[in-house]
Write a protein that holds these residues in place. Structure first.
Motif, mmCIF file in Angstrom:
data_model
loop_
_atom_site.group_PDB
_atom_site.id
_atom_site.type_symbol
_atom_site.label_atom_id
_atom_site.label_comp_id
_atom_site.label_asym_id
_atom_site.label_seq_id
_atom_site.Cartn_x
_atom_site.Cartn_y
_atom_site.Cartn_z
ATOM 1 N N ASN A 134 43.470 40.266 65.276
ATOM 2 C CA ASN A 134 42.542 40.633 64.208
ATOM 3 C C ASN A 134 42.629 39.683 63.012
ATOM 4 O OD1 ASN A 134 41.526 42.878 65.578
ATOM 5 N ND2 ASN A 134 43.257 44.145 64.914
ATOM 6 N N ARG A 135 43.653 38.837 62.989
ATOM 7 C CA ARG A 135 43.845 37.940 61.850
ATOM 8 C C ARG A 135 43.659 36.475 62.241
ATOM 9 N NH1 ARG A 135 49.744 39.208 60.128
ATOM 10 N NH2 ARG A 135 49.167 38.059 58.246
ATOM 11 N N LEU A 136 43.698 36.197 63.540
ATOM 12 C CA LEU A 136 43.677 34.811 64.009
ATOM 13 C C LEU A 136 42.925 34.749 65.327
ATOM 14 C CD1 LEU A 136 44.896 31.875 63.773
ATOM 15 C CD2 LEU A 136 46.764 32.706 65.196
ATOM 16 N N ARG A 137 42.027 33.791 65.434
ATOM 17 C CA ARG A 137 41.309 33.575 66.688
ATOM 18 C C ARG A 137 41.437 32.101 67.066
ATOM 19 N NH1 ARG A 137 39.759 38.007 69.452
ATOM 20 N NH2 ARG A 137 37.700 37.232 70.038
ATOM 21 N N VAL A 138 41.749 31.829 68.319
ATOM 22 C CA VAL A 138 41.835 30.464 68.836
ATOM 23 C C VAL A 138 40.730 30.299 69.864
ATOM 24 C CG1 VAL A 138 43.255 28.773 70.041
ATOM 25 C CG2 VAL A 138 44.324 30.404 68.474
ATOM 26 N N LEU A 139 39.921 29.262 69.708
ATOM 27 C CA LEU A 139 38.791 29.055 70.597
ATOM 28 C C LEU A 139 38.651 27.573 70.916
ATOM 29 C CD1 LEU A 139 36.232 30.070 72.044
ATOM 30 C CD2 LEU A 139 34.998 29.789 69.887
ATOM 31 N N PHE A 140 38.620 27.263 72.218
ATOM 32 C CA PHE A 140 38.358 25.902 72.674
ATOM 33 C C PHE A 140 36.896 25.838 73.105
ATOM 34 C CE2 PHE A 140 38.010 22.468 75.698
ATOM 35 C CZ PHE A 140 38.826 21.481 75.170
ATOM 36 N N LEU A 141 36.111 25.035 72.407
ATOM 37 C CA LEU A 141 34.686 24.922 72.719
ATOM 38 C C LEU A 141 34.488 23.853 73.786
ATOM 39 C CD1 LEU A 141 33.110 25.086 69.153
ATOM 40 C CD2 LEU A 141 33.379 26.923 70.809
ATOM 41 N N GLU A 142 34.042 24.278 74.959
ATOM 42 C CA GLU A 142 33.896 23.327 76.058
ATOM 43 C C GLU A 142 32.683 22.427 75.871
ATOM 44 O OE1 GLU A 142 33.509 25.767 79.527
ATOM 45 O OE2 GLU A 142 31.354 26.051 79.268
ATOM 46 N N ASN A 143 32.768 21.268 76.535
ATOM 47 C CA ASN A 143 31.665 20.305 76.589
ATOM 48 C C ASN A 143 31.224 19.846 75.200
ATOM 49 O OD1 ASN A 143 29.992 18.730 78.238
ATOM 50 N ND2 ASN A 143 28.263 20.105 77.932
ATOM 51 N N TYR A 144 32.186 19.401 74.424
ATOM 52 C CA TYR A 144 31.883 18.842 73.099
ATOM 53 C C TYR A 144 30.967 17.628 73.260
ATOM 54 C CZ TYR A 144 32.715 17.020 68.390
ATOM 55 O OH TYR A 144 32.565 16.564 67.114
#
Length: 821
Positions: A617-627
């Motif tokens: 709820n305090r931190l989100r990690v996201l890898f955005l594919e196909n930059y």
């Protein structure tokens, strides 16, 4: 049915649609655009609204915009022929152009009228824009820089041409499956490309293999070679707010005949067709790595294919110019060739071959013209990225060129011996031919010897190549070395991708910043204006909400627009608090060479953190594919904090840092590449600086860096790395999946990440603390934008024009277009 009613007035359009004119030179007639759109849908695509698809609408719009380009394009080259200016040729193996539609509409001043026309037709411009595939003919910075430079050369009015390869498959499509990267082909041409024009009338023969024949008089000829044909495809490159339209010419490989008739008649049809495919493989695919040299024969053939076709084309144009006097004495006065890194370096021996073998020039005369014509941009000091071609490979593919390179080296070393008598070690160091182990040709050295100007792409980088990579050459020819700090085009990277901020800037300081980014300095007058700062916060908030909606729609991940968007390259992380130590686990590992393992680790960390009932709820990690370019255009306006992390002395420049800065993101970074000059422009108090300096890195390297000492001395760092080693982020059946990542950091750590870790955390904590003070944060954002003027590619190209190409940096002014050619 189409609605062909008369368009509303500009003021009515603005009231109803909330649009504003951002310094656009002309607004096309809405009714005319609607009629042209209708005509192309019916007569070009043979469709009506009952059966038309979204792609049909995109193609109809592309053809409509193309119609507005054509007269400018033709008139530009008519004008160049009449005026006969010195022409600039930019050779690059990569051009990362992205999408063309929006950029072309903006530069032609069509955006507002097109949006209104489509609105009246019941269509949405943003939906249509999303149909276009990115032209991903580049890996990243090198190719994107080339694209920015083309835009600036056209906007400044330089008589300039880009030359590259029209790859069938661009940079691969990146998919993430179970946290792992999976590569898929980027078939960007599968639906055709409405922005190019084939030019089969300029089909050119390109030779490979064969042998060198020596005539009775000692002259040499390249004979018994295999031939491939180079077919040019031209893409128009319009300038902003002027009538200039330059050309990007991309070459594709064609077999010299459809199939071998003899083989066909003897029942070997499949073999004959396969031979054709082999020839055309030269332009089939872009090599997917731009920072690690691989001595593959296909790559060498691509590099020579580009320069051989391009030089034939340049010489043809020179012969057809008004200034041609049946000799090449004034060739360098009319032609400037910029080598974008070492990939086009074979242009030097190729031009020498043309001059000596075909035009029968004396060596000294030919060499003087070559040196005066070529200039070289270096993009890296990393040894693994520098091209060193095995002599054996060159002897097989390009036997005559290898002989010419040997001749260049022999004459050059004789010159060095005269300047430094008896210094055999210096002669060995400066030789283009490296004798240690496998005999290789150092292509960077060839570029330096064969060019009249050599430049780095940021001040610190240019200093380092003089101090290290080309130290001996700098001592020999200090006048050849220059710096040209990179820049970005403000048209794509602010006007197009961030219309909210563009409108705000134009409202406060006028639209002149679009072609004169130094105008942004006026924003400092508003640094204490609470109303303007609130407007800036509002614009950023709108961009963040729009991006959050995109992430939810495309990746099914919910992120809070009110949190800090902390972005590094291809990674975005959102957090409302900097006090969660769990977030640190992924940070030290991103820059490692084992990219696939790092991507898997990032996604594994994301899975653990995002699903944690407390931390999630305090931190989100996201890898955005196909930059890619089109995704970057969405990321930059939404960013709050830009992570620019590299060990001091390893990053040549960077341009992502400039794009974040221009869009109002604050920077956390090391004093490396262009970060140094950004810090000078904005003031250190407006940037979160951490890490060692170049001098400190060099001193630590000399004394002996021991990463395990940093691991042992920092409980927080040790806890993070132990989580990686002990399988906290690994699947249950493979607890040691990331053990190599741990070992590479604790026992090798080539880039000294652990040495910078503690100071990085200090800077991160300071950034989080500052973010909580929104008044201070917004003021820093404003001052970042105000300081971005130096980093316009217009400024960079003006410096190239004046200092290297010897052309007027203000370009030539075309007359306004008329209804007839």
């Amino acid at each position: 049915m189409f609605n062909d009613s008369e368009s509303a007035s500009d003021s009515d359009i603005e009231k109803r649609r909330g649009l504003s004119v951002r310094g656009i030179a002309e607004v096309a007639n809405v009714v005319n655009i609607k009629k042209t759109f209708n005509r192309h849908l019916h007569f070009t695509l043979v469709k009506d609204r009952n059966v038309a698809t979204p792609r049909d609408y995109y193609l109809s719009l592309a053809h409509t915009v193309w119609d507005h380009l054509c007269s400018r394009w033709i008139r530009t080259h008519q004008f160049y022929y009449q005026q006969d200016p010195k022409r600039v040729y930019y050779l690059s193996l990569e051009f990362y152009m992205g999408r063309t539609l929006t950029n072309t509409m903006a530069n032609l001043g069509l955006t507002q009228a097109v949006e209104e026309a489509l609105y009246q037709l019941g269509l949405d411009l943003e939906d249509i824009e999303e149909i276009e595939d990115d032209a991903g003919l580049g890996n990243g910075g090198l190719g994107r820089l080339a694209a920015c430079f083309l835009d600036s050369m056209a906007t400044l009015g330089l008589a300039a041409y880009g030359y590259g390869i029209r790859y069938d498959y661009g940079i691969f499509q990146q998919k993430i499956a179970d946290g792992w990267q999976v590569e898929e082909p980027d078939d960007w041409l599968r639906f055709g490309n409405p922005w190019e024009k084939a030019r089969p009338e300029y089909l050119l023969p390109i030779s490979f293999y064969g042998r060198v024949d020596v005539g009775p008089d000692g002259s040499k000829r390249w004979v018994d070679a295999q031939t491939v044909l180079a077919m040019p495809y031209d893409t128009p490159v319009p300038g902003f707010g002027n009538n200039n339209c330059n050309t990007l010419r991309l070459w594709t490989a064609k077999a010299p005949q459809s199939f071998n008739l003899h083989s066909f008649n003897s029942g070997e049809y499949i073999s004959a067709v396969c031979d054709r495919n082999q020839a055309e493989n030269i332009s089939r695919v872009l090599y997917p790595n731009d920072n690690f040299f691989e001595g593959k024969e296909l790559r060498l053939k691509q590099e020579y294919f580009l320069v051989a076709a391009t030089l034939q084309d340049i010489i043809r144009r020179f012969r057809n110019s008004k200034s041609y006097n049946h000799c090449f004495d004034n060739f360098a006065d009319k032609v400037a060739i910029q080598l974008n890194d070492t990939h086009p370096s074979l242009a030097i021996p190729e031009l020498m071959r043309i001059f000596i073998d075909q035009e029968k020039l004396a060596w000294d005369a030919a060499w003087s013209i070559c040196v005066a014509t070529f200039a070289y941009t270096n993009h890296t000091i990393l040894p693994e990225a520098l091209e060193r071609w095995p002599v054996q490979t060159l002897a097989k593919c390009l036997p005559r060129h290898l002989e010419i390179i040997y001749d260049i080296n022999q004459r050059f070393l004789a010159y060095v011996s005269e300047r430094y008598p008896g210094d055999m070690d210096r002669i060995r160091r400066m030789s283009l031919v490296e004798e240690d182990g496998c005999k290789r040709i150092n292509m960077a050295y060839l570029c330096v010897v064969g060019s009249h100007a050599v430049n780095g792409v940021a001040r610190i980088h240019s200093d380092l190549i003089k101090k290290h990579v080309f130290k001996d050459f700098y001592e020999l020819w200090p006048e050849r070395f220059q710096n040209k700090t990179n820049g970005i085009t403000p048209r794509r990277w602010l006007l197009l991708c961030n219309p909210g901020l563009s409108d705000l800037l134009s409202d406060k300081i006028g639209p002149a910043w679009i072609t004169d980014l130094d105008q942004l300095r006026q924003l400092t007058d508003f640094q204490d204006n609470e109303h303007v700062l609130r407007e800036l916060v509002k614009v950023k908030s709108q961009a963040k909400r729009k991006f959050a909606d995109f992430v939810m729609r495309e990746f099914k991940v919910k992120i809070d627009p009110s949190s800090m968007f902390d972005i590094q390259d291809r990674i975005i992380r959102t957090t409302q608090s900097a006090n969660s130590p769990e977030r640190l686990a992924a940070l030290p590992t991103w820059p490692l060479r084992n990219i696939k393992a790092i991507i898997k680790l990032i996604n594994s960390v994301a899975k653990v953190i995002n699903n944690d009932p407390i931390v999630g709820n305090r931190l989100r990690v996201l890898f955005l594919e196909n930059y890619r370019v089109s995704l970057a255009e969405k990321i930059f306006p939404a960013a709050d904090l830009s992570e620019q992390i590299s060990t001091a002395g390893t990053e040549a420049s960077g341009t992502g840092n400039m794009k974040f800065m221009l869009n109002g993101a604050l920077t956390i970074g090391t004093m490396d590449g262009a970060n140094v000059e950004m810090c000078e422009e904005m003031g250190r108090e407006n940037m979160f600086v951490f890490g060692m300096s170049v001098e400190e890195v060099e001193a630590l390297s000399r004394s002996g860096y021991r990463p395990a000492d940093h691991y042992a001395s920092s409980p927080e760092l040790r806890r993070c790395l132990d989580m990686i080693r002990d399988g906290v982020f690994s699947p249950p059946d493979n607890a040691g999946l990331f053990r190599d990542v741990f070992d590479s950091l604790v026992y090798h750590d080539r880039f000294m990440l652990l040495a910078d870790y503690k100071d990085y955390i200090r800077a991160q904590d300071l950034a989080a603390e500052t973010y909580l003070d929104q008044a201070k944060w917004s003021r820093m954002c404003l001052l970042n934008i105000a300081a971005a003027g130096k980093f316009s590619s217009d400024r960079t190209i003006s410096e190239y024009a004046k200092d290297i190409w010897n052309v007027d940096p203000h370009g030539i002014k075309l007359p306004a277009p008329t209804s007839r050619l």
